[in-house]
Design a protein around this motif. Structure first.
Motif, PDB file in Angstrom:
ATOM      1  N   ARG A 270      31.567  43.470  51.113  1.00  0.00           N
ATOM      2  CA  ARG A 270      32.519  42.886  50.159  1.00  0.00           C
ATOM      3  C   ARG A 270      32.652  43.790  48.937  1.00  0.00           C
ATOM      4  O   ARG A 270      33.759  44.045  48.443  1.00  0.00           O
ATOM      5  CB  ARG A 270      32.031  41.485  49.753  1.00  0.00           C
ATOM      6  N   ASN A 271      31.519  44.290  48.434  1.00  0.00           N
ATOM      7  CA  ASN A 271      31.568  45.193  47.292  1.00  0.00           C
ATOM      8  C   ASN A 271      32.343  46.463  47.630  1.00  0.00           C
ATOM      9  O   ASN A 271      33.101  46.981  46.807  1.00  0.00           O
ATOM     10  CB  ASN A 271      30.147  45.563  46.855  1.00  0.00           C
TER      11      ASN A 271
ATOM     12  N   TRP B 136      34.660  35.938  53.063  1.00  0.00           N
ATOM     13  CA  TRP B 136      34.762  36.361  51.679  1.00  0.00           C
ATOM     14  C   TRP B 136      36.194  36.254  51.167  1.00  0.00           C
ATOM     15  O   TRP B 136      37.142  36.577  51.881  1.00  0.00           O
ATOM     16  CB  TRP B 136      34.307  37.810  51.521  1.00  0.00           C
ATOM     17  N   ASP B 137      36.332  35.822  49.947  1.00  0.00           N
ATOM     18  CA  ASP B 137      37.634  35.812  49.279  1.00  0.00           C
ATOM     19  C   ASP B 137      37.789  37.130  48.538  1.00  0.00           C
ATOM     20  O   ASP B 137      37.347  37.263  47.393  1.00  0.00           O
ATOM     21  CB  ASP B 137      37.738  34.625  48.313  1.00  0.00           C
ATOM     22  N   VAL B 138      38.402  38.111  49.183  1.00  0.00           N
ATOM     23  CA  VAL B 138      38.537  39.423  48.557  1.00  0.00           C
ATOM     24  C   VAL B 138      39.652  39.445  47.519  1.00  0.00           C
ATOM     25  O   VAL B 138      39.901  40.483  46.900  1.00  0.00           O
ATOM     26  CB  VAL B 138      38.767  40.523  49.617  1.00  0.00           C
ATOM     27  N   GLN B 139      40.319  38.301  47.328  1.00  0.00           N
ATOM     28  CA  GLN B 139      41.308  38.186  46.262  1.00  0.00           C
ATOM     29  C   GLN B 139      40.752  37.419  45.067  1.00  0.00           C
ATOM     30  O   GLN B 139      41.512  36.998  44.189  1.00  0.00           O
ATOM     31  CB  GLN B 139      42.573  37.490  46.790  1.00  0.00           C
TER      32      GLN B 139
ATOM     33  N   CYS C   9      36.779  40.511  42.604  1.00  0.00           N
ATOM     34  CA  CYS C   9      37.251  41.595  43.473  1.00  0.00           C
ATOM     35  C   CYS C   9      38.493  42.258  42.903  1.00  0.00           C
ATOM     36  O   CYS C   9      38.616  43.496  42.922  1.00  0.00           O
ATOM     37  CB  CYS C   9      37.536  41.053  44.873  1.00  0.00           C
TER      38      CYS C   9
ATOM     39  N   ARG D 256      38.863  46.244  41.701  1.00  0.00           N
ATOM     40  CA  ARG D 256      39.884  47.135  42.247  1.00  0.00           C
ATOM     41  C   ARG D 256      40.779  47.679  41.141  1.00  0.00           C
ATOM     42  O   ARG D 256      41.204  48.841  41.182  1.00  0.00           O
ATOM     43  CB  ARG D 256      40.717  46.399  43.308  1.00  0.00           C
TER      44      ARG D 256
ATOM     45  N   VAL E 170      34.825  46.977  49.840  1.00  0.00           N
ATOM     46  CA  VAL E 170      36.281  46.818  49.900  1.00  0.00           C
ATOM     47  C   VAL E 170      36.869  46.568  48.514  1.00  0.00           C
ATOM     48  O   VAL E 170      38.077  46.683  48.316  1.00  0.00           O
ATOM     49  CB  VAL E 170      36.684  45.674  50.859  1.00  0.00           C
ATOM     50  N   SER E 171      36.011  46.243  47.557  1.00  0.00           N
ATOM     51  CA  SER E 171      36.472  46.047  46.178  1.00  0.00           C
ATOM     52  C   SER E 171      36.384  47.316  45.360  1.00  0.00           C
ATOM     53  O   SER E 171      36.705  47.308  44.173  1.00  0.00           O
ATOM     54  CB  SER E 171      35.652  44.932  45.508  1.00  0.00           C
TER      55      SER E 171
END
Length: 284
Positions: A201-202, A157-160, A164, A168, A204-205
């Motif tokens: 993923r959701n 996953w691209d958390v950037q 995302c 945040r 950590v965002s």
């Protein structure tokens, strides 16, 4: 000049020099960027851990932020400038109730434009809550992450990503994003993907994602609908066609109808469990 006085003046001069190396937009532009994104001064003050009058003074040109608030404020303004560089000038006072402005972009059958729908995720003031009750979502199944999951490959996953980062940024302002996802028995591949891969993923965002079994959802008499509730005042109900594709978004603002959806939220949220607990229950 006495030595302590000279030292103090030198340090102040160095501080001023360092701060000048990270220029901020003009005061009027600071306000424009904030309002273009739907933030209030109170929300910025909370995120930057200062008082609201301090943010007001920065936007009026009556004061300038000092470190470390200046760096954080500059980073926020820089990101907003990327998102709203071509935005037109906004009114003198941001409208706090955004429901009316979104409703203006809806058709007679209450369908809202995708642009207006997306804007609701930044103009909300307090919370957004979703019920996801479908067995599959065509949009998810087109994603490369889903294909990697289906093939048994590692999902990176691209958390950037913009999504995302935006989530945040909103949660940093104290806004809540919550979901309840319903899992069938037997579960579908798409539901397993949402449970094991998409939900972390959701999380950590900044989202709080929980789960219900279909049996529990039916016991609670939850509707088999997908919808978002914004600030407990507006419902965006997602429509789907027979191919599981999104087929429009209906905006609901009638208080009696919104109350029905709010009651669904309360019942679902009370019984829903964490991702880890549902995975343990299903043995996956």
């Amino acid at each position: 000049m006495p030595e302590p006085t000279k030292r103090s003046e030198l340090l102040s001069a160095i501080d001023s020099l360092l701060e000048s190396a990270s220029p901020l937009p003009a005061p009027a532009e600071r306000r424009r960027l904030r309002e273009a994104h739907g933030f209030t001064q109170e929300q910025l003050a909370q995120a930057l851990r200062v008082r609201r009058p301090t943010v007001s003074a920065w936007e009026a040109g009556k004061a300038e932020p000092r470190q470390p608030e200046r760096e954080a404020y500059g980073r926020l303004l820089g990101r907003l400038a990327e998102l709203h560089s071509a935005a037109p000038a906004t009114p003198e006072r941001h409208r706090e109730d955004t429901t009316a402005s979104v409703a203006q972009e809806s058709s007679p059958d209450r369908t809202v434009t995708p642009t207006a729908y997306e804007r609701m995720f930044t103009t909300l003031r307090h919370s957004a809550w979703r019920l996801e009750s479908r067995s599959r979502y065509a949009w998810h199944e087109r994603r490369p992450e889903y294909r990697a999951f289906a093939d048994g490959r590692h999902v990176d996953w691209d958390v950037q990503s913009e999504w995302c980062r935006n989530r945040r940024a909103q949660t940093a302002l104290g806004k809540r994003f919550e979901r309840v996802r319903v899992i069938d028995d037997p579960y579908t591949e798409c539901q397993l993907y949402l449970l094991l891969q998409n939900s972390p993923r959701n999380a950590v965002s900044g989202e709080d994602v929980r789960f219900l079994t279909r049996a529990e959802a039916d016991e609670l008499e939850l509707p088999r609908e997908d919808f978002w509730i914004f600030d407990a005042r507006t419902v965006a109900r997602l429509r789907f066609d027979d191919r599981d594709e999104t087929d429009g978004i209906e905006l609901i603002t009638d208080p009696a109808e919104v109350l029905r959806y709010a009651q669904v939220r309360e019942a679902a949220w009370h019984r829903a469990v964490s991702q880890e607990r549902m995975a343990d229950t299903l043995g996956v």
